[in-house]
Design a protein around this motif. Structure first.
Motif, mmCIF file in Angstrom:
data_model
loop_
_atom_site.group_PDB
_atom_site.id
_atom_site.type_symbol
_atom_site.label_atom_id
_atom_site.label_comp_id
_atom_site.label_asym_id
_atom_site.label_seq_id
_atom_site.Cartn_x
_atom_site.Cartn_y
_atom_site.Cartn_z
ATOM 1 N N LEU A 1 0.822 -1.203 0.000
ATOM 2 C CA LEU A 1 0.000 0.000 0.000
ATOM 3 C C LEU A 1 0.860 1.260 0.000
ATOM 4 C CD1 LEU A 1 -2.857 1.229 0.207
ATOM 5 C CD2 LEU A 1 -2.625 1.120 2.696
ATOM 6 N N LEU A 2 1.887 1.282 0.858
ATOM 7 C CA LEU A 2 2.780 2.444 0.909
ATOM 8 C C LEU A 2 3.604 2.572 -0.367
ATOM 9 C CD1 LEU A 2 4.058 2.365 4.605
ATOM 10 C CD2 LEU A 2 2.729 4.177 3.531
ATOM 11 N N ALA A 3 4.019 1.440 -0.913
ATOM 12 C CA ALA A 3 4.787 1.474 -2.160
ATOM 13 C C ALA A 3 3.962 2.106 -3.275
ATOM 14 C CB ALA A 3 5.225 0.063 -2.546
ATOM 15 N N THR A 4 2.694 1.709 -3.359
ATOM 16 C CA THR A 4 1.805 2.269 -4.383
ATOM 17 C C THR A 4 1.589 3.764 -4.164
ATOM 18 O OG1 THR A 4 0.669 0.130 -4.555
ATOM 19 C CG2 THR A 4 -0.468 2.050 -5.455
ATOM 20 N N GLN A 5 1.446 4.149 -2.909
ATOM 21 C CA GLN A 5 1.248 5.560 -2.579
ATOM 22 C C GLN A 5 2.466 6.394 -2.993
ATOM 23 O OE1 GLN A 5 0.032 6.310 1.508
ATOM 24 N NE2 GLN A 5 1.247 8.181 1.557
ATOM 25 N N HIS A 6 3.659 5.906 -2.690
ATOM 26 C CA HIS A 6 4.875 6.641 -3.047
ATOM 27 C C HIS A 6 5.108 6.634 -4.563
ATOM 28 C CE1 HIS A 6 5.818 7.399 1.048
ATOM 29 N NE2 HIS A 6 6.072 6.141 1.360
ATOM 30 N N TYR A 7 4.730 5.548 -5.217
ATOM 31 C CA TYR A 7 4.840 5.472 -6.674
ATOM 32 C C TYR A 7 4.043 6.605 -7.323
ATOM 33 C CZ TYR A 7 3.555 3.865 -11.370
ATOM 34 O OH TYR A 7 3.300 3.798 -12.709
ATOM 35 N N LYS A 8 2.838 6.833 -6.829
ATOM 36 C CA LYS A 8 1.994 7.887 -7.382
ATOM 37 C C LYS A 8 2.624 9.264 -7.152
ATOM 38 C CE LYS A 8 -2.341 5.293 -6.868
ATOM 39 N NZ LYS A 8 -3.632 5.224 -6.148
ATOM 40 N N THR A 9 3.225 9.448 -5.975
ATOM 41 C CA THR A 9 3.870 10.735 -5.668
ATOM 42 C C THR A 9 5.062 10.982 -6.583
ATOM 43 O OG1 THR A 9 3.192 10.566 -3.344
ATOM 44 C CG2 THR A 9 4.983 12.102 -3.853
ATOM 45 N N PHE A 10 5.927 9.995 -6.725
ATOM 46 C CA PHE A 10 7.113 10.137 -7.584
ATOM 47 C C PHE A 10 6.689 10.391 -9.031
ATOM 48 C CE2 PHE A 10 9.501 8.785 -4.034
ATOM 49 C CZ PHE A 10 10.854 8.854 -4.315
ATOM 50 N N LYS A 11 5.694 9.624 -9.481
ATOM 51 C CA LYS A 11 5.241 9.746 -10.865
ATOM 52 C C LYS A 11 4.661 11.132 -11.126
ATOM 53 C CE LYS A 11 2.573 7.158 -14.292
ATOM 54 N NZ LYS A 11 1.691 5.989 -14.520
ATOM 55 N N LYS A 12 3.909 11.656 -10.177
ATOM 56 C CA LYS A 12 3.283 12.979 -10.320
ATOM 57 C C LYS A 12 4.324 14.067 -10.529
ATOM 58 C CE LYS A 12 0.651 16.320 -7.552
ATOM 59 N NZ LYS A 12 -0.015 16.557 -6.241
ATOM 60 N N PHE A 13 5.409 14.018 -9.759
ATOM 61 C CA PHE A 13 6.407 15.081 -9.819
ATOM 62 C C PHE A 13 7.461 14.880 -10.898
ATOM 63 C CE2 PHE A 13 5.254 15.627 -5.168
ATOM 64 C CZ PHE A 13 4.527 16.796 -5.379
ATOM 65 N N LEU A 14 7.798 13.620 -11.190
ATOM 66 C CA LEU A 14 8.968 13.372 -12.032
ATOM 67 C C LEU A 14 8.665 12.963 -13.477
ATOM 68 C CD1 LEU A 14 11.337 11.594 -9.474
ATOM 69 C CD2 LEU A 14 11.255 14.010 -10.122
ATOM 70 N N GLU A 15 7.527 12.337 -13.735
ATOM 71 C CA GLU A 15 7.243 11.938 -15.124
ATOM 72 C C GLU A 15 7.168 13.123 -16.082
ATOM 73 O OE1 GLU A 15 4.113 9.242 -15.998
ATOM 74 O OE2 GLU A 15 5.477 7.525 -15.784
ATOM 75 N N PRO A 16 6.604 14.283 -15.638
ATOM 76 C CA PRO A 16 6.598 15.436 -16.549
ATOM 77 C C PRO A 16 8.004 15.907 -16.922
ATOM 78 C CG PRO A 16 4.992 15.738 -14.792
ATOM 79 C CD PRO A 16 5.814 14.542 -14.427
ATOM 80 N N LEU A 17 9.015 15.484 -16.141
ATOM 81 C CA LEU A 17 10.390 15.882 -16.415
ATOM 82 C C LEU A 17 11.152 14.798 -17.188
ATOM 83 C CD1 LEU A 17 11.204 17.414 -12.913
ATOM 84 C CD2 LEU A 17 10.569 18.639 -14.999
ATOM 85 N N GLY A 18 10.402 13.796 -17.667
ATOM 86 C CA GLY A 18 11.017 12.758 -18.487
ATOM 87 C C GLY A 18 11.618 11.603 -17.716
ATOM 88 N N VAL A 19 11.306 11.485 -16.439
ATOM 89 C CA VAL A 19 11.839 10.397 -15.608
ATOM 90 C C VAL A 19 10.872 9.217 -15.648
ATOM 91 C CG1 VAL A 19 12.638 9.723 -13.325
ATOM 92 C CG2 VAL A 19 12.950 12.079 -14.107
ATOM 93 N N LYS A 20 11.375 8.024 -15.932
ATOM 94 C CA LYS A 20 10.535 6.829 -15.988
ATOM 95 C C LYS A 20 10.473 6.175 -14.605
ATOM 96 C CE LYS A 20 11.678 6.041 -20.826
ATOM 97 N NZ LYS A 20 12.330 5.153 -21.817
#
Length: 456
Positions: free
Chosen positions: A318-337
């Motif tokens: 559950l925590l892993a999924t929560q942090h995944y969403k946070t990282f994806k929100k901030f970093l995917e727009p910057l081209g980070v996979k």
């Protein structure tokens, strides 16, 4: 016979008792001697029979006058003994232990220790501790009470520990003499004796102090050994912030809040560590909602900018999924996979820049390369072996920088003691403009309404 010898070297400990002792994590003589009492029965007060009253916890030294098994009409069985001294008589009663009649001899003197009760309108001891006068192992003293298991009681443990002590072998003292003198601590041999069979409460407390000091002393030696090994044997990728300040500023500008002073200070320390060829080993502590995850996001982004990958391991899916969403929100727009790997999500793309998961990340050895940073959330919930396994995800020449995080409040002095091989950063204030975290304690009667509120 030494502390490392098998416990079976002790008289009366054969295969049967050896197996039972394993339930108490006792395998060696040292384990048995370090199986300390958690309390004492104070039977050190010796009284005459005429001075006894109900409720007294004490010892009486008296002669056995008679002992008989008694069977009542309603099928009750008990053993009744009468003991005498120069001041009077007292009864001793045992229920359903008719065999005990053959354990005592009329005319012998015994120590009787226990709590004075009444039986048939007269003063009596009910199932007390009894031994021949003069032995004073289970009676007439501070009597140690130990953690027990089925088949092994405190009386048996006292007897076996006393057997070891009576052998009289010298125990090698390993604490430095200057420390013993400065802290006024007893020698190992004396401390063992006084912890198990103290002459007074003060002696037991002094022994306890010695072993408490010893435990911390040995822990600190291990901490120093880990720190020395970390600094001398390991090397890491140098991840330098100086060349990427513009990109980092772009990331920070997209955040819906401004980093707090303590977050900025923590990031500065992390950047300095990661620029060092010695791998970072830092503990980041802060309350829930203080912004540890954002610090991890920024550190992971810098790792990506320098051409390396990051792993983030959370204690639950559950925590892993929560942090995944946070990282994806901030970093995917910057081209980070950013990818997620858990027991139910087996993603394992070779081009992942940041991989977030649970224990499943441990099994990725050999499948990911170029790992520059490992982040462990709630580090106290992972064992030392698990954390070491993550570091094996690096190469033989280089290991990842390690950032561990916890929301468990740890006083700084305690943290420096337990985690002396880690650098420590604390986040004490939340991000600017971020809502404060509120904790509510509700009575059981409001459980349903609380669940309804959470569901909204």
């Amino acid at each position: 016979m030494n502390l490392q010898s098998s416990v079976t070297r002790v008289p009366k400990i054969g295969p049967k008792y050896s197996k039972l002792l394993e339930k108490l994590d006792i395998k060696t003589i040292g384990d048995l001697l370090y199986h300390f009492p958690f309390r004492y029965n104070d039977f050190s007060q010796i009284k005459k029979i005429k001075d006894l009253k109900v409720g007294d916890s004490c010892t009486v030294i008296a002669e056995l006058e008679s002992i008989d098994n008694i069977f009542t009409r309603n099928a009750r069985k008990f053993t009744k003994a009468v003991f005498t001294d120069e001041t009077g008589k007292i009864q001793v009663i045992w229920y359903n232990q008719i065999y005990i009649r053959h354990s005592f001899s009329v005319g012998e003197n015994y120590n009787i220790s226990g709590k004075v009760s009444s039986f048939a309108g007269k003063l009596a001891f009910l199932s007390p501790e009894i031994e021949r006068a003069g032995r004073n192992q289970h009676t007439a003293r501070l009597v140690p009470i130990y953690p027990e298991t089925s088949g092994i009681n405190s009386k048996w443990l006292r007897s076996r520990i006393n057997d070891i002590i009576q052998v009289g072998e010298e125990l090698e003292e390993f604490l430095p003499q200057n420390i013993l003198k400065k802290e006024k601590l007893p020698l190992l041999k004396n401390a063992i004796e006084q912890f198990h069979f103290p002459n007074s409460v003060q002696d037991s407390e002094l022994a306890r102090k010695r072993f408490a000091y010893e435990e911390i002393f040995l822990e600190l030696l291990q901490v120093l050994d880990r720190k020395k090994s970390w600094e001398q044997k390991l090397a890491a990728h140098q991840i330098e912030e100086a060349y990427h300040r513009k990109d980092l500023a772009s990331l920070l500008s997209t955040l819906p809040f401004k980093l707090s002073e303590s977050q900025q200070k923590a990031l500065k320390s992390i950047f300095l560590d990661m620029a060092n060829p010695i791998p970072m080993n830092r503990l980041l502590e802060g309350d829930v909602g203080s912004g540890k995850t954002v610090v991890a996001v920024v550190a992971s982004y810098l790792t990506h900018l320098c051409g390396y990958k990051s792993l983030y391991m959370a204690p639950t899916e559950l925590l892993a999924t929560q942090h995944y969403k946070t990282f994806k929100k901030f970093l995917e727009p910057l081209g980070v996979k950013v990818d997620l790997r858990t027991s139910s999500n087996k993603t394992n793309r070779a081009d992942s820049n940041i991989l977030i998961g649970t224990h499943a990340l441990i099994h990725l050895e050999g499948t990911l390369k170029n790992i520059g940073l490992v982040i462990i959330d709630e580090q106290h919930r992972f064992g030392v072996t698990q954390r070491a396994k993550l570091l094996e995800l690096g190469t033989r020449e280089k290991v990842p920088h390690l950032l561990t995080m916890t929301a468990t409040p740890i006083p700084r002095t305690l943290a420096l003691t337990l985690y002396g091989d880690l650098a420590i950063s604390s986040i004490q204030t939340p991000e600017t403009n971020k809502k404060n975290v509120k904790t509510w304690v509700l009575p059981e009667s409001k459980r349903e309404s609380a669940m309804d509120w959470i569901a909204k």
